[in-house]
Design a protein around this motif. Structure first.
Motif, mmCIF file in Angstrom:
data_model
loop_
_atom_site.group_PDB
_atom_site.id
_atom_site.type_symbol
_atom_site.label_atom_id
_atom_site.label_comp_id
_atom_site.label_asym_id
_atom_site.label_seq_id
_atom_site.Cartn_x
_atom_site.Cartn_y
_atom_site.Cartn_z
ATOM 1 N N GLU A 1 1.209 -18.825 3.148
ATOM 2 C CA GLU A 1 1.158 -17.366 3.031
ATOM 3 C C GLU A 1 0.521 -16.962 1.707
ATOM 4 N N PHE A 2 -0.267 -15.910 1.739
ATOM 5 C CA PHE A 2 -0.877 -15.388 0.519
ATOM 6 C C PHE A 2 0.216 -14.892 -0.431
ATOM 7 N N SER A 3 0.019 -15.131 -1.711
ATOM 8 C CA SER A 3 1.027 -14.770 -2.711
ATOM 9 C C SER A 3 1.224 -13.265 -2.828
ATOM 10 N N PHE A 4 0.207 -12.486 -2.507
ATOM 11 C CA PHE A 4 0.266 -11.034 -2.698
ATOM 12 C C PHE A 4 0.719 -10.285 -1.448
ATOM 13 N N TRP A 5 0.962 -11.012 -0.342
ATOM 14 C CA TRP A 5 1.386 -10.356 0.890
ATOM 15 C C TRP A 5 2.903 -10.283 0.961
ATOM 16 N N ASN A 6 3.385 -9.387 1.838
ATOM 17 C CA ASN A 6 4.809 -9.265 2.098
ATOM 18 C C ASN A 6 5.363 -10.555 2.688
ATOM 19 N N LYS B 1 -2.413 -2.898 -1.377
ATOM 20 C CA LYS B 1 -1.648 -1.712 -1.786
ATOM 21 C C LYS B 1 -2.021 -0.478 -0.960
ATOM 22 N N TYR B 2 -3.215 -0.481 -0.357
ATOM 23 C CA TYR B 2 -3.625 0.657 0.461
ATOM 24 C C TYR B 2 -2.997 0.636 1.853
ATOM 25 N N ARG B 3 -2.301 -0.457 2.183
ATOM 26 C CA ARG B 3 -1.774 -0.622 3.543
ATOM 27 C C ARG B 3 -0.266 -0.833 3.548
ATOM 28 N N GLN B 4 0.438 -0.122 2.681
ATOM 29 C CA GLN B 4 1.880 -0.315 2.571
ATOM 30 C C GLN B 4 2.705 0.933 2.914
ATOM 31 N N GLU B 5 2.067 2.085 2.971
ATOM 32 C CA GLU B 5 2.821 3.338 3.060
ATOM 33 C C GLU B 5 3.669 3.440 4.320
ATOM 34 N N ASN B 6 3.187 2.927 5.433
ATOM 35 C CA ASN B 6 3.917 3.007 6.701
ATOM 36 C C ASN B 6 4.644 1.703 7.044
ATOM 37 N N ASN B 7 4.805 0.837 6.052
ATOM 38 C CA ASN B 7 5.505 -0.434 6.255
ATOM 39 C C ASN B 7 4.840 -1.274 7.337
ATOM 40 N N HIS C 1 -3.866 -11.875 9.492
ATOM 41 C CA HIS C 1 -3.115 -10.732 8.971
ATOM 42 C C HIS C 1 -2.272 -10.173 10.109
ATOM 43 N N LEU C 2 -0.980 -10.033 9.856
ATOM 44 C CA LEU C 2 -0.052 -9.545 10.881
ATOM 45 C C LEU C 2 0.446 -8.162 10.481
ATOM 46 N N TRP C 3 0.279 -7.185 11.402
ATOM 47 C CA TRP C 3 0.640 -5.785 11.157
ATOM 48 C C TRP C 3 1.588 -5.297 12.243
ATOM 49 N N ALA C 4 2.436 -4.331 11.888
ATOM 50 C CA ALA C 4 3.360 -3.730 12.847
ATOM 51 C C ALA C 4 3.120 -2.219 12.903
ATOM 52 N N ALA D 1 2.445 -3.689 6.899
ATOM 53 C CA ALA D 1 2.062 -5.046 6.521
ATOM 54 C C ALA D 1 3.236 -5.998 6.738
ATOM 55 N N VAL D 2 3.062 -6.980 7.607
ATOM 56 C CA VAL D 2 4.125 -7.938 7.923
ATOM 57 C C VAL D 2 3.913 -9.252 7.185
ATOM 58 N N GLY D 3 2.705 -9.818 7.248
ATOM 59 C CA GLY D 3 2.446 -11.082 6.585
ATOM 60 C C GLY D 3 0.974 -11.436 6.601
ATOM 61 N N GLY D 4 0.558 -12.203 5.621
ATOM 62 C CA GLY D 4 -0.823 -12.674 5.535
ATOM 63 C C GLY D 4 -0.846 -14.174 5.290
ATOM 64 N N PHE D 5 -1.657 -14.901 6.047
ATOM 65 C CA PHE D 5 -1.634 -16.361 6.028
ATOM 66 C C PHE D 5 -3.052 -16.924 6.066
ATOM 67 N N PHE D 6 -3.184 -18.169 5.605
ATOM 68 C CA PHE D 6 -4.454 -18.878 5.734
ATOM 69 C C PHE D 6 -4.179 -20.315 6.142
#
Length: 296
Positions: free
Chosen positions: A181-186, A221-227, A245-248, A229-234
């Motif tokens: 998982e990316f260090s900067f992702w949720n 940071k531009y994609r956090q307002e509506n919660n 990138h996983l979004w809900a 962002a779930v997770g980012g992986f490589f």
């Protein structure tokens, strides 16, 4: 107009050196299509001999600055040692319901057993994208040793082996990938529903993962307002240079509104501008959580 003879040995070498001396190796504004054969080589040699930093020199002896560490170490979280596995199961259409029921029962059983250092982060059926598909995201707390221990125990679990044999009759194909998982992702955490999930998958140009990470470390940071962002992986094993990138979202309308809102924020367009050239291929899946999925 310069005569072609100027570029022949040894005068070409002299001229190259002279231009290098007078231009400081900053530019070269000559019609290279007028230079042929040995004359071109001599000219380049004279030009390059003056400095290793010259434009012509770079054509013949390009130097690469080696990276000091693997991108997996530079981009992943240091304080935890989680390893993720994503599975893609293409199921026979007539077996989808039975497959979901069996998966539910087996995953519940594994979660009840504390001896297994693994957990299901989420399980979904693809709604839009490849049809009759199940996607599972697993987390192994403890990295590769936890994965090895889990596989060893599962291979001695007779109930699980029976499930796997029965499951094989339901599948058309399957594949998996091991992820960091990316260090900067949720950090992916259970959430209540109902939600739909979007898995956006990017196949990057090899060698561009660091650049991708640097841009998204600022852009998330531009994609956090509506919660959302779930997770980012490589990927680490499987198809390489792949990002997930996983979004809900509450629904497809919410997805559209959330994505449109990002474009109104100063800086989001810059992220898109710099990351688009890094992508070879991209794919979007809209997924519905299975009944037992911790991510609802």
């Amino acid at each position: 107009m310069l005569l072609f003879s100027i570029f022949l040995l040894p005068s070409g070498e002299i001229l190259g050196a002279a231009i290098a001396e007078n231009t400081g190796m900053k530019s070269l504004n000559l019609a290279w299509n007028c230079i042929r054969g040995k004359g071109a080589i001599a000219f380049a040699k004279g030009f390059a001999n003056k400095s290793d930093e010259g434009w012509v020199s770079s054509m013949f002896a390009h130097k690469v600055n080696a990276r000091k560490d693997a991108h997996s170490n530079l981009l992943s979280k240091k304080d935890i040692s989680n390893l993720y596995k994503i599975q893609f199961h293409n199921v026979k259409p007539e077996c989808m319901e039975a497959y979901n029921k069996m998966s539910d029962e087996v995953q519940k059983e594994l979660h009840r057993d504390a001896d297994y250092p693994c957990e299901v982060v989420g399980s979904w059926n693809t709604w839009y994208g490849e049809q009759d598909q199940a996607v599972h995201l697993w987390r192994y707390s403890g990295g590769y040793p936890a994965l090895t221990e889990c596989l060893r125990k599962l291979n001695r679990n007779m109930a699980y082996l029976a499930f796997r044999k029965e499951r094989s009759k339901m599948l058309i194909s399957r594949c998996n990938q091991l992820l960091l998982e990316f260090s900067f992702w949720n950090e992916p955490a259970p959430r209540s529903g109902p939600n739909i999930y979007e898995l956006r998958t990017y196949q990057l140009v090899p060698g561009t993962m660091i650049e991708w990470g640097n841009n998204w470390a600022r852009a998330i940071k531009y994609r956090q307002e509506n919660n959302e962002a779930v997770g980012g992986f490589f990927t680490q094993i499987g198809e390489l240079y792949v990002v997930h990138h996983l979004w809900a979202y509450k629904d497809l309308q919410s997805r559209q509104e959330t994505r449109n809102a990002a474009w109104l924020k100063e800086g989001w367009d810059v992220n898109v501008h710099y990351t688009m050239p890094l992508i070879q291929k991209m794919e979007s899946r809209i997924m519905i959580p299975m009944e037992h999925s911790p991510l609802q």
